[in-house]
Scaffold this motif. Structure first.
Motif, mmCIF file in Angstrom:
data_model
loop_
_atom_site.group_PDB
_atom_site.id
_atom_site.type_symbol
_atom_site.label_atom_id
_atom_site.label_comp_id
_atom_site.label_asym_id
_atom_site.label_seq_id
_atom_site.Cartn_x
_atom_site.Cartn_y
_atom_site.Cartn_z
ATOM 1 N N ILE A 194 0.859 -1.187 0.000
ATOM 2 C CA ILE A 194 0.000 0.000 0.000
ATOM 3 C C ILE A 194 0.891 1.231 0.000
ATOM 4 O O ILE A 194 1.743 1.409 0.872
ATOM 5 N N LEU A 195 0.664 2.091 -1.003
ATOM 6 C CA LEU A 195 1.476 3.290 -1.188
ATOM 7 C C LEU A 195 0.543 4.482 -1.337
ATOM 8 O O LEU A 195 -0.370 4.455 -2.160
ATOM 9 N N LEU A 196 0.736 5.529 -0.513
ATOM 10 C CA LEU A 196 -0.090 6.733 -0.567
ATOM 11 C C LEU A 196 0.721 7.868 -1.182
ATOM 12 O O LEU A 196 1.845 8.146 -0.750
ATOM 13 N N LEU A 197 0.128 8.515 -2.179
ATOM 14 C CA LEU A 197 0.790 9.617 -2.878
ATOM 15 C C LEU A 197 -0.039 10.886 -2.749
ATOM 16 O O LEU A 197 -1.275 10.828 -2.727
ATOM 17 N N ALA B 221 7.257 -1.262 0.380
ATOM 18 C CA ALA B 221 8.681 -0.906 0.389
ATOM 19 C C ALA B 221 9.517 -2.019 -0.218
ATOM 20 O O ALA B 221 10.481 -1.762 -0.958
ATOM 21 N N ASP B 222 9.150 -3.279 0.071
ATOM 22 C CA ASP B 222 9.881 -4.407 -0.511
ATOM 23 C C ASP B 222 9.604 -4.526 -2.003
ATOM 24 O O ASP B 222 10.520 -4.793 -2.795
ATOM 25 N N HIS B 223 8.337 -4.330 -2.406
ATOM 26 C CA HIS B 223 7.995 -4.446 -3.824
ATOM 27 C C HIS B 223 8.710 -3.402 -4.671
ATOM 28 O O HIS B 223 9.222 -3.715 -5.759
ATOM 29 N N PHE B 224 8.746 -2.169 -4.180
ATOM 30 C CA PHE B 224 9.279 -1.067 -4.987
ATOM 31 C C PHE B 224 10.698 -0.656 -4.597
ATOM 32 O O PHE B 224 11.249 0.279 -5.172
ATOM 33 N N GLY B 225 11.279 -1.319 -3.613
ATOM 34 C CA GLY B 225 12.631 -0.969 -3.197
ATOM 35 C C GLY B 225 12.710 0.372 -2.505
ATOM 36 O O GLY B 225 13.638 1.149 -2.761
ATOM 37 N N LEU B 226 11.753 0.659 -1.616
ATOM 38 C CA LEU B 226 11.693 1.961 -0.951
ATOM 39 C C LEU B 226 12.112 1.848 0.507
ATOM 40 O O LEU B 226 12.131 0.756 1.091
ATOM 41 N N PRO C 1 9.286 12.220 -4.897
ATOM 42 C CA PRO C 1 8.453 11.823 -6.044
ATOM 43 C C PRO C 1 8.655 10.347 -6.365
ATOM 44 O O PRO C 1 9.780 9.876 -6.512
ATOM 45 N N VAL C 2 7.556 9.609 -6.434
ATOM 46 C CA VAL C 2 7.666 8.172 -6.634
ATOM 47 C C VAL C 2 8.281 7.836 -7.985
ATOM 48 O O VAL C 2 8.956 6.814 -8.143
ATOM 49 N N THR C 3 8.082 8.715 -8.981
ATOM 50 C CA THR C 3 8.642 8.431 -10.303
ATOM 51 C C THR C 3 10.165 8.549 -10.327
ATOM 52 O O THR C 3 10.798 8.059 -11.261
ATOM 53 N N ASN C 4 10.745 9.207 -9.324
ATOM 54 C CA ASN C 4 12.207 9.255 -9.235
ATOM 55 C C ASN C 4 12.778 7.957 -8.681
ATOM 56 O O ASN C 4 13.967 7.673 -8.847
ATOM 57 N N LEU C 5 11.919 7.190 -7.996
ATOM 58 C CA LEU C 5 12.377 5.976 -7.329
ATOM 59 C C LEU C 5 11.915 4.711 -8.047
ATOM 60 O O LEU C 5 12.610 3.698 -8.007
ATOM 61 N N ALA D 231 3.628 5.414 -16.821
ATOM 62 C CA ALA D 231 2.547 5.735 -17.759
ATOM 63 C C ALA D 231 1.188 5.663 -17.077
ATOM 64 O O ALA D 231 0.308 6.493 -17.329
ATOM 65 N N ALA D 232 0.989 4.690 -16.182
ATOM 66 C CA ALA D 232 -0.287 4.574 -15.471
ATOM 67 C C ALA D 232 -0.506 5.762 -14.541
ATOM 68 O O ALA D 232 -1.641 6.231 -14.374
ATOM 69 N N LEU D 233 0.558 6.280 -13.924
ATOM 70 C CA LEU D 233 0.418 7.444 -13.044
ATOM 71 C C LEU D 233 0.008 8.688 -13.824
ATOM 72 O O LEU D 233 -0.660 9.578 -13.280
ATOM 73 N N GLN D 234 0.394 8.765 -15.064
ATOM 74 C CA GLN D 234 0.086 9.945 -15.868
ATOM 75 C C GLN D 234 -1.363 9.969 -16.341
ATOM 76 O O GLN D 234 -1.858 11.011 -16.769
#
Length: 453
Positions: A116-119, A133-138, A147-151, A159-162
């Motif tokens: 679960i990630l909140l933006l 954090a494990d899935h996305f390496g955070l 910014p999540v797109t930097n990580l 593309a889905a975020l846009q």
């Protein structure tokens, strides 16, 4: 409003007392009226001074931490102090309840098997649980407000975020490249984003195995059916001599036997997966199983191999006799198929120090590359497909062995080296092993060493 009348009365009495006192003291100097006014003003001033002191005490308490009780004065300021303190305590209780609810909600999200990630509205990370954090390496703390797109630089995710709204989940490999993630992005609030990630590696693997299973079964059955159809057409259209007819019938029988073996193995697997765990109070003599497995292997070998089975084996194992026999026979027959002519196959039994039992089947065959060993028990997995078909295997034997051993609480170990042979070990837990003869009424069948060159 119980404080209003006493306060009004106190003010009137103070003013009256002060005025009366001033009237008396002003009489000798013939200034009774002035004395009364001054006395009344002094009385009111005393009341005002007392109010100032009480108000200051309340303000001082409010300016502090409000941990203690409010000043317990009477009248107007006592009523204000009581009401203010009650209001503060109610808000503190409400805030504590909300804090507990928030902690429980965060704990629930943290315990979720999904990431679960909140933006925020600028796609900056405001919070994430450990799975995300494990899935996305955070880093849940260090990467906040980043910014999540930097990580996370996956093109599909960016593309889905846009997009303003996404309906279909985004499938992407995880950061470590060990699996596959399914990501759903939802908008809530004022431009806020909720990103939910789910590890679908096992599901993708199961789907692939199911597709491979259907394809393999279709291929395995289609091949003998094609051969049978060709022979039937040949016998119907061409005049055959008696030797030719017998040869064709022999080949048709071999293909029929191949299909029967395949169907039998498939039914065995289905039964193993769908039936309850075998009982642990039905004891089977290992000597009987070894004797039957040796007879079957000798028939398959047709004198091309040397066999060595335990000469004396009083041990017993608890479980399903047919399943045990199927497992041991499959391993021994595999050794026969993949051991060149003149090779040796050794079957042994021993009780380990922890009380568990070990059936080991060793051969001097061609061996197996290390990279193939983890996949040997997969259905229809073959190290060399053409050789497996030549030897008559269905590709299901070791899968059956694994299921049988696991259903009895044990495990299957495989050790092999190319050119030096293989060793398959069936390990059974102590609760299913009797080291010696414990039931005099149970017949023990010895399997003497048999050698065929």
């Amino acid at each position: 409003m119980t404080w209003l009348f006493p306060r009004f009365l106190a003010s009137v009495l103070a003013m009256a007392a002060g005025g009366l006192l001033g009237y008396w003291t002003g009489g000798p100097i013939r200034a009774s009226l002035l004395g009364a006014l001054i006395g009344g003003a002094i009385g009111v001033g005393i009341i005002a001074l007392l109010d100032t002191v009480r108000g200051y005490r309340l303000i001082h308490w409010l300016a502090g931490s409000q941990e203690g009780a409010a000043p317990r004065d009477t009248g107007f300021w006592g009523e204000i102090g009581y009401r203010v303190e009650r209001s503060i305590r109610n808000r503190e209780r409400g805030a504590e309840q909300e804090r507990l609810r928030l902690e429980q909600f965060i704990s629930a999200m943290e315990a979720s098997p999904n990431g679960i990630l909140l933006l925020d509205e600028r796609d900056q990370i405001t919070w994430c649980n450990s799975v995300a954090a494990d899935h996305f390496g955070l880093d849940p703390k260090r990467d906040r407000q980043q910014p999540v797109t930097n990580l996370v630089r996956s093109p599909g995710f960016v593309a889905a975020l846009q997009l303003e709204r996404t309906q279909e989940p985004v499938v992407m490999p995880d950061l470590h490249g060990r699996g596959t993630l399914s990501i759903v992005i939802r908008t809530y609030g004022e431009g806020l984003r909720l990103v939910i990630s789910h590890d679908i590696t096992q599901r993708e693997r199961a789907d692939a195995m199911r597709r491979d299973f259907v394809a393999n079964v279709s291929h395995e059955i289609r091949t003998p059916l094609t051969v049978l159809a060709g022979f039937i057409e040949t016998m119907g259209n061409l005049p055959l001599t008696e030797p030719e007819r017998r040869r064709v019938l022999t080949l048709m029988g071999q293909q029929t036997q191949r299909m029967q073996t395949l169907v039998a193995d498939l039914l065995t697997l289905a039964q193993l997966e769908g039936s309850p765990r075998p009982a642990s109070d039905r004891w089977v003599p290992l000597a009987k199983l070894f004797a039957q497995a040796q007879a079957d292997a000798a028939g398959l070998s047709m004198g091309r191999h040397q066999f060595k089975f335990p000469e004396q084996c009083p041990a017993q194992v608890a479980g399903n006799e047919a399943e045990f026999l199927s497992a041991i026979t499959n391993v021994v027959n595999n050794a026969v198929r993949y051991t060149p002519e003149g090779g040796a196959i050794t079957v042994s039994w021993r009780v380990r120090e922890d009380g568990s039992g070990e059936v080991a089947v060793a051969d001097t065959g061609i061996g197996i590359d290390r990279e193939h060993i983890p996949r040997l028990t997969e259905r229809f997995y073959r190290v060399d497909g053409s050789r497996s078909r030549d030897t008559g295997g269905t590709g299901l034997g070791l899968s059956i062995v694994k299921h049988v051993v696991q259903r009895h609480g044990g495990e299957l170990e495989v050790r092999s080296e190319v050119g030096k042979g293989s060793r398959f070990i069936l390990i059974l837990p102590p609760a299913r092993v009797r080291a010696g003869r414990s039931d005099p009424g149970t017949p023990q069948i010895n399997a003497p060493e048999r050698s065929a060159a």
